[in-house]
Design a protein around this motif. Structure first.
Motif, PDB file in Angstrom:
ATOM      1  N   MET A 377      42.268  45.266  34.252  1.00 43.06           N
ATOM      2  CA  MET A 377      41.501  46.160  34.859  1.00 43.06           C
ATOM      3  C   MET A 377      40.496  46.738  34.074  1.00 43.06           C
ATOM      4  SD  MET A 377      42.965  49.736  36.158  1.00 43.06           S
ATOM      5  CE  MET A 377      42.746  51.065  34.961  1.00 43.06           C
ATOM      6  N   VAL A 378      40.608  46.994  32.871  1.00 42.53           N
ATOM      7  CA  VAL A 378      39.452  47.455  32.021  1.00 42.53           C
ATOM      8  C   VAL A 378      38.398  46.522  31.688  1.00 42.53           C
ATOM      9  CG1 VAL A 378      38.703  48.017  29.439  1.00 42.53           C
ATOM     10  CG2 VAL A 378      40.898  49.155  30.266  1.00 42.53           C
ATOM     11  N   ASP A 380      37.884  44.114  33.956  1.00 44.85           N
ATOM     12  CA  ASP A 380      37.063  43.571  35.219  1.00 44.85           C
ATOM     13  C   ASP A 380      35.676  43.659  35.631  1.00 44.85           C
ATOM     14  OD1 ASP A 380      37.653  42.335  37.800  1.00 44.85           O
ATOM     15  OD2 ASP A 380      36.991  44.154  38.587  1.00 44.85           O
ATOM     16  N   ARG A 381      35.195  44.975  35.317  1.00 40.43           N
ATOM     17  CA  ARG A 381      33.631  45.001  35.404  1.00 40.43           C
ATOM     18  C   ARG A 381      32.829  44.055  34.830  1.00 40.43           C
ATOM     19  NH1 ARG A 381      29.923  44.277  37.254  1.00 40.43           N
ATOM     20  NH2 ARG A 381      28.063  45.539  37.568  1.00 40.43           N
ATOM     21  N   GLU A 384      33.414  40.430  36.107  1.00 43.46           N
ATOM     22  CA  GLU A 384      32.802  40.323  37.311  1.00 43.46           C
ATOM     23  C   GLU A 384      31.300  39.965  37.086  1.00 43.46           C
ATOM     24  OE1 GLU A 384      32.648  43.970  39.694  1.00 43.46           O
ATOM     25  OE2 GLU A 384      32.112  43.131  41.574  1.00 43.46           O
ATOM     26  N   LEU A 388      33.923  35.935  37.250  1.00 46.96           N
ATOM     27  CA  LEU A 388      35.420  35.963  37.353  1.00 46.96           C
ATOM     28  C   LEU A 388      35.782  37.231  37.559  1.00 46.96           C
ATOM     29  CD1 LEU A 388      35.831  33.885  34.065  1.00 46.96           C
ATOM     30  CD2 LEU A 388      37.065  33.437  36.244  1.00 46.96           C
ATOM     31  N   ASN A 389      37.108  37.656  37.490  1.00 46.60           N
ATOM     32  CA  ASN A 389      37.755  38.810  37.725  1.00 46.60           C
ATOM     33  C   ASN A 389      38.709  39.183  36.511  1.00 46.60           C
ATOM     34  OD1 ASN A 389      40.703  38.177  38.283  1.00 46.60           O
ATOM     35  ND2 ASN A 389      39.870  36.791  39.783  1.00 46.60           N
ATOM     36  N   GLY A 390      39.121  40.442  36.441  1.00 47.34           N
ATOM     37  CA  GLY A 390      40.060  40.812  35.110  1.00 47.34           C
ATOM     38  C   GLY A 390      41.320  39.899  35.035  1.00 47.34           C
ATOM     39  N   LYS A 391      41.560  39.428  36.139  1.00 46.37           N
ATOM     40  CA  LYS A 391      42.744  38.661  35.897  1.00 46.37           C
ATOM     41  C   LYS A 391      42.890  37.307  34.905  1.00 46.37           C
ATOM     42  CE  LYS A 391      45.927  39.138  39.943  1.00 46.37           C
ATOM     43  NZ  LYS A 391      46.347  38.474  41.186  1.00 46.37           N
ATOM     44  N   ILE A 483      37.212  37.980  43.614  1.00 46.32           N
ATOM     45  CA  ILE A 483      38.224  39.093  43.955  1.00 46.32           C
ATOM     46  C   ILE A 483      38.984  39.665  43.158  1.00 46.32           C
ATOM     47  CG2 ILE A 483      38.186  38.259  46.636  1.00 46.32           C
ATOM     48  CD1 ILE A 483      41.203  37.400  46.172  1.00 46.32           C
ATOM     49  N   PHE A 484      39.394  40.761  43.287  1.00 45.43           N
ATOM     50  CA  PHE A 484      40.403  41.258  42.334  1.00 45.43           C
ATOM     51  C   PHE A 484      41.448  42.478  42.777  1.00 45.43           C
ATOM     52  CE2 PHE A 484      40.903  44.590  38.450  1.00 45.43           C
ATOM     53  CZ  PHE A 484      41.882  43.663  37.948  1.00 45.43           C
ATOM     54  N   VAL A 485      42.451  42.216  42.639  1.00 48.55           N
ATOM     55  CA  VAL A 485      43.641  43.479  43.060  1.00 48.55           C
ATOM     56  C   VAL A 485      44.636  43.195  42.072  1.00 48.55           C
ATOM     57  CG1 VAL A 485      45.017  44.306  44.688  1.00 48.55           C
ATOM     58  CG2 VAL A 485      43.028  43.142  45.536  1.00 48.55           C
ATOM     59  N   ILE A 486      45.041  44.040  41.389  1.00 51.80           N
ATOM     60  CA  ILE A 486      46.151  43.790  40.532  1.00 51.80           C
ATOM     61  C   ILE A 486      47.126  44.926  40.823  1.00 51.80           C
ATOM     62  CG2 ILE A 486      45.144  44.803  38.453  1.00 51.80           C
ATOM     63  CD1 ILE A 486      46.237  42.420  36.987  1.00 51.80           C
TER      64      ILE A 486
ATOM     65  N   MET B  31      51.361  45.241  48.915  1.00 54.36           N
ATOM     66  CA  MET B  31      51.791  46.151  47.935  1.00 54.36           C
ATOM     67  C   MET B  31      51.885  47.407  48.451  1.00 54.36           C
ATOM     68  SD  MET B  31      48.952  45.134  44.774  1.00 54.36           S
ATOM     69  CE  MET B  31      48.939  43.430  44.142  1.00 54.36           C
ATOM     70  N   MET B  45      37.086  53.514  36.733  1.00 60.41           N
ATOM     71  CA  MET B  45      36.286  52.671  35.509  1.00 60.41           C
ATOM     72  C   MET B  45      34.914  52.713  35.740  1.00 60.41           C
ATOM     73  SD  MET B  45      38.529  51.136  33.405  1.00 60.41           S
ATOM     74  CE  MET B  45      39.865  52.577  33.393  1.00 60.41           C
ATOM     75  N   GLY B  49      33.083  49.910  37.912  1.00 56.99           N
ATOM     76  CA  GLY B  49      34.335  49.049  37.896  1.00 56.99           C
ATOM     77  C   GLY B  49      35.461  49.425  38.892  1.00 56.99           C
ATOM     78  N   PRO B  50      36.510  48.968  38.607  1.00 62.53           N
ATOM     79  CA  PRO B  50      37.498  48.901  39.582  1.00 62.53           C
ATOM     80  C   PRO B  50      38.150  50.607  39.327  1.00 62.53           C
ATOM     81  CG  PRO B  50      38.441  47.582  37.838  1.00 62.53           C
ATOM     82  CD  PRO B  50      36.789  47.899  37.575  1.00 62.53           C
ATOM     83  N   CYS B  61      45.339  48.344  41.243  1.00 63.66           N
ATOM     84  CA  CYS B  61      44.064  48.573  40.887  1.00 63.66           C
ATOM     85  C   CYS B  61      43.157  47.684  41.800  1.00 63.66           C
ATOM     86  CB  CYS B  61      43.879  48.011  39.343  1.00 63.66           C
ATOM     87  SG  CYS B  61      42.148  47.818  38.762  1.00 63.66           S
ATOM     88  N   LEU B  62      42.070  48.036  42.255  1.00 60.02           N
ATOM     89  CA  LEU B  62      41.071  47.340  43.257  1.00 60.02           C
ATOM     90  C   LEU B  62      39.656  47.728  42.918  1.00 60.02           C
ATOM     91  CD1 LEU B  62      41.110  48.692  46.627  1.00 60.02           C
ATOM     92  CD2 LEU B  62      42.308  50.161  44.824  1.00 60.02           C
ATOM     93  N   ARG B  63      38.877  46.643  43.487  1.00 58.71           N
ATOM     94  CA  ARG B  63      37.349  46.926  43.062  1.00 58.71           C
ATOM     95  C   ARG B  63      36.741  48.118  44.126  1.00 58.71           C
ATOM     96  NH1 ARG B  63      35.255  40.785  41.945  1.00 58.71           N
ATOM     97  NH2 ARG B  63      35.866  40.738  39.549  1.00 58.71           N
TER      98      ARG B  63
END
Ligand SMILES: Nc1nc2c(ncn2[C@@H]2O[C@H](COP(=O)(O)OP(=O)(O)OP(=O)(O)O)[C@@H](O)[C@H]2O)c(=O)[nH]1
Ligand SMILES: [Mg+2]
Lengths: 666, 73
Positions: A377-378, A380-381, A384, A388-391, A483-486, B31, B45, B49-50, B61-63
């Protein structure tokens, strides 16, 4: 036909923990979603029943590659019973999968896991009542400690003794949907492994995997017509309607079976998160953690331990061995092979075991605490920005241990493009096998700033990887949104035993490699130094190894290490990067690290040593990684691109460092 | 109002999920992010950020781009 008992459940609910308990094996456990990415088979202890651990899924519609493994298992492999692991503290979400598995029609047991967590949150689940509601046995367990597994095994065994399909609770989805299910079921062929009702419902829900699956058996057009018709009649998306019907059923089941005796939020997790994912502190905290990890590995703790081990290998061990060899009357050839070949080659790598274990300990700590998903998460920005994404950061961190599981971990990334990119950049993550090379060279030439130099190498690897990602994502691999969801798991206190096992499991690979690969490699390399075009027992400079390495020497000369020794060790390093050190130990006839360091100071300058380390960091993924990339990317083209990029980048950067450094007078 | 209008610690109820990317939408639904659920923004963030939200005891956590498509009340 052997048929499996399969473990299904949402991600991070403790499937693998339970699997390990049931089978006595040790598979990879960690506190984030997507730890298991492949099917793993084990044998139920004392009962000989094969049991399968699968990647976690939220529903039977796969969105990423690892989830596909689980759905494909249902469609293609015979399983006699399903054990559905359900997180008691997240019942509602978990039961949505349970419903779909019940509809599948195979005998099913619910393992109600994390009852300890649920109770801490003030939720108590009555297994008896829940079992009656859903029409399947429910066994409470704590997979982490193994509590309740005996009862679970008993339930599993008694379940597989019952033959025939079981009567199960069916949810009524209302007239329109039921009519459509009926119509579709009538058209389905009879020889499919899965139940017709289940297939029909999954198809109506819009599960693409099922769509593709049915397409291989029949003409799909009439089914699509039925679906559209039902949709029309309903006047709202089918998936939503089906979801709501299930949700109603689930909420009812939960209301009947659980008592909320106290509404308690996740206070500990919130407190930790307030600091760790703080807007401004998040990134600095992560970097500090990494810094401490490197200092401990290379400076504060790791180096002194490595020195001790080195003294033992070169002193007492070599002495004992040579006495023993003389005692049994070994020929000088055998003596030389053992002492100059095997002890130098294998011992030269084994001395780094303490450092590698410290590194693995920290990686395990990251994995088991719940911090891993937060790092994603930290970051990800930033990720991006490079497409890419944070994952993608999770495979990268795993790659610091070893690139192979890192490449595998990329399976959890949903978008094919982002997944491929992550696989391509992984070889630049400096894995533990490269650590002996750094420790040797940095220890020789930069003894005072060892940790800083090594830290910069790790950073260089990351920078190159991310630069490459940016390049690819803006050229060859455009046109797909990132995309990014975690899901962020609650923090869990890592247990000493789990940590140790996880560290040992990773470190074991390194030790085992020393016993097999590096042992064999050392023998082969020593033999190559012993024989040459002119005969046996030649001087090293006339040996076959010198001839082979000599081919590369002129090419490597502009990088500052144009010797056949460097060329030979780089070639052998393709097998596994630690072999670079083994080879040097053998070539330079070094019995211990001091001697080797002495020898390499004669052949390297600080500048060429730096250039060499950079080259080893970047030059080529090792054999095992190449094989894994080939398998995971499923393309020879991209495997070759990966190797080609690595060679070009390594050459260019080392060249710039060496020639640039010379200009500045180093 | 949308999710990104909420400040840290603020709670609201989800009214619609107008996310165009199907994969993201499916993930969020799986989820537990559904219409009618309560959400609470836990942290945001920096630099666009997300965002981290809590739904039904679950941290997600999402964008911000997607969060801006989630209507709340
Ligand atoms: N407190 C508690 N923690 C548990 C329990 N079972 C598992 N855990 C922890 O939950 C985390 C996830 O466990 P895994 O076994 O890796 O979960 P998994 O379902 O295999 O996860 P994926 O492979 O990612 O789908 C680990 O940190 C475990 O230590 C339990 O009963 N109680
Ligand atoms: Mg697992």
């Amino acid at each position: 036909m052997s048929s499996y008992i399969a473990l299904f459940g949402n991600p991070n609910t403790g499937k693998t923990s339970l699997f390990n308990n049931l089978t006595g094996s040790y598979e990879y456990v960690g506190n984030w979603s997507g730890v298991t990415v492949e099917k793993k088979v084990g044998i139920l202890r004392q009962h000989g029943v094969p049991i399968v651990d699968l990647p976690g899924i939220y529903s039977l519609q796969p969105l990423s590659r690892d989830e596909g493994v689980a759905t494909d298992f249902l469609l293609t492999e015979p399983c006699s019973a399903i054990v559905n692991i359900v997180d008691a503290s997240q019942l509602r979400r978990n039961l949505h999968l349970t419903v779909q598995l019940l509809e599948f029609g195979k005998p099913l047991i619910v393992a109600l896991n994390m009852v300890d967590v649920a109770e801490k949150r003030g939720v108590k689940v009555d297994a008896e009542k829940l079992s009656r509601c859903i029409g399947a046995p429910v066994v409470p367990v704590i997979a982490r400690t193994g509590k309740g597994t005996k009862e679970l095994v008993r339930a599993i065994l008694s379940l597989s003794e019952q033959s025939g399909e079981r009567e199960h609770v069916a949810i009524d989805y209302g007239q329109d949907v039921e009519a459509a299910v009926q119509k579709i079921s009538e058209q389905l062929p009879d020889d499919l492994l899965a139940s017709k009702r289940w297939l029909a419902l999954q198809f109506l829900e819009g599960n693409e995997r099922i769509h593709a699956y049915l397409q291989t058996y029949m003409d799909i057009a009439p089914l699509v017509a039925v679906r559209d018709e039902a949709q029309q009649a309903l006047g709202r998306p089918l998936a939503e309607h089906i979801y709501d019907a299930r949700d109603k059923w689930i909420v009812h089941a939960i209301e009947t079976s659980t008592v909320i005796f106290q509404q308690k939020p996740l206070t500990l997790t919130e407190k930790i998160d307030a600091v760790v994912t703080n807007k401004y502190l998040g990134l600095p905290i992560f970097l500090t953690f990494m810094y401490i990890m490197f200092m401990l590995t290379f400076d504060w703790l790791g180096s002194p331990l490595a020195d001790l081990l080195d003294q033992f290998f070169s002193g007492p061990l070599t002495e004992w061995l040579s006495k023993l060899l003389t005692l049994v009357g070994a020929s000088p050839f055998i003596q030389a092979l053992v002492l100059d070949g095997i002890v130098s080659g294998v011992g030269g790598v084994l001395v780094f075991v303490p450092q590698i274990f410290i590194l693995f300990f920290f990686i395990s700590l990251l994995e088991d605490s719940g911090y891993m998903a937060r790092v994603a998460m930290v970051m990800d920005r930033f990720m991006e920005a490079i497409g890419l994404n944070g994952k993608a950061f999770i495979p990268m961190i795993i790659g610091f241990g070893c690139n192979v599981p890192g490449v595998m971990a990329a399976r959890t990334i949903e978008q094919p493009k982002e997944r491929l990119l992550t696989i391509l950049l992984l070889p630049f993550m400096s894995c533990s096998a490269r650590l002996p090379v750094y420790a040797l060279f940095a220890g020789t030439f930069f003894a005072k700033n060892q940790a800083i130099v090594v830290f910069s190498l790790y950073v260089l690897g990351i920078v190159v990887a991310l630069g490459l990602a940016k390049l690819f994502s803006s050229t060859l691999l455009k046109n797909e949104s990132s995309i990014f969801v975690i899901e962020l798991p609650p923090y869990r206190m890592p247990q000493a035993l789990t940590l140790w096992r996880s560290t040992w499991d990773k470190g074991k690979g390194f030790v085992r490699k020393a016993g097999t690969f590096i042992f064999g490699g050392s023998v082969a390399i020593w033999l190559l130094t012993y024989v040459g075009p002119k005969g046996i027992g030649v001087s090293m400079d006339d040996s076959f190894l010198a001839v082979i390495g000599g081919v590369l020497a002129p090419i490597l000369a502009p990088l500052g290490f144009g010797t056949w020794q460097a060329g030979a060790s780089l070639i052998t390093g393709f097998l596994a990067k630690e072999v670079v050190v083994s080879t040097m130990n053998i070539i330079y006839h070094a019995k211990d690290m001091d001697l080797l360091q002495g020898a390499i100071t004669q052949h390297f300058t600080p500048l060429s040593a730096l250039s060499f380390m950079v080259f080893v960091l970047l030059y080529i993924p090792c054999l095992a990684t190449v094989a894994t990339i080939r398998k995971e990317a499923g393309s020879r083209k991209w495997t070759l691109i990966s190797i080609g990029c690595a060679l070009t980048i390594a050459y260019t950067i080392s060249f710039l460092i060496y020639e640039g450094g010379k200009l500045f007078g180093y | 109002m949308v999710l990104t209008d909420l400040r840290q610690g603020q709670k609201a109820v989800i009214t619609n999920l107008a996310i165009t990317n199907e994969v993201v939408k499916q993930r969020l639904l799986h989820m537990g992010m559904h219409e009618g659920e309560k959400v609470c923004v836990k942290c945001v963030m920096p630099f666009g950020g997300p965002v981290m939200v809590e739904v039904d005891g679950q941290y997600i956590c999402l964008r911000r781009k997607e969060a801006a498509c989630i209507g709340v009340r």
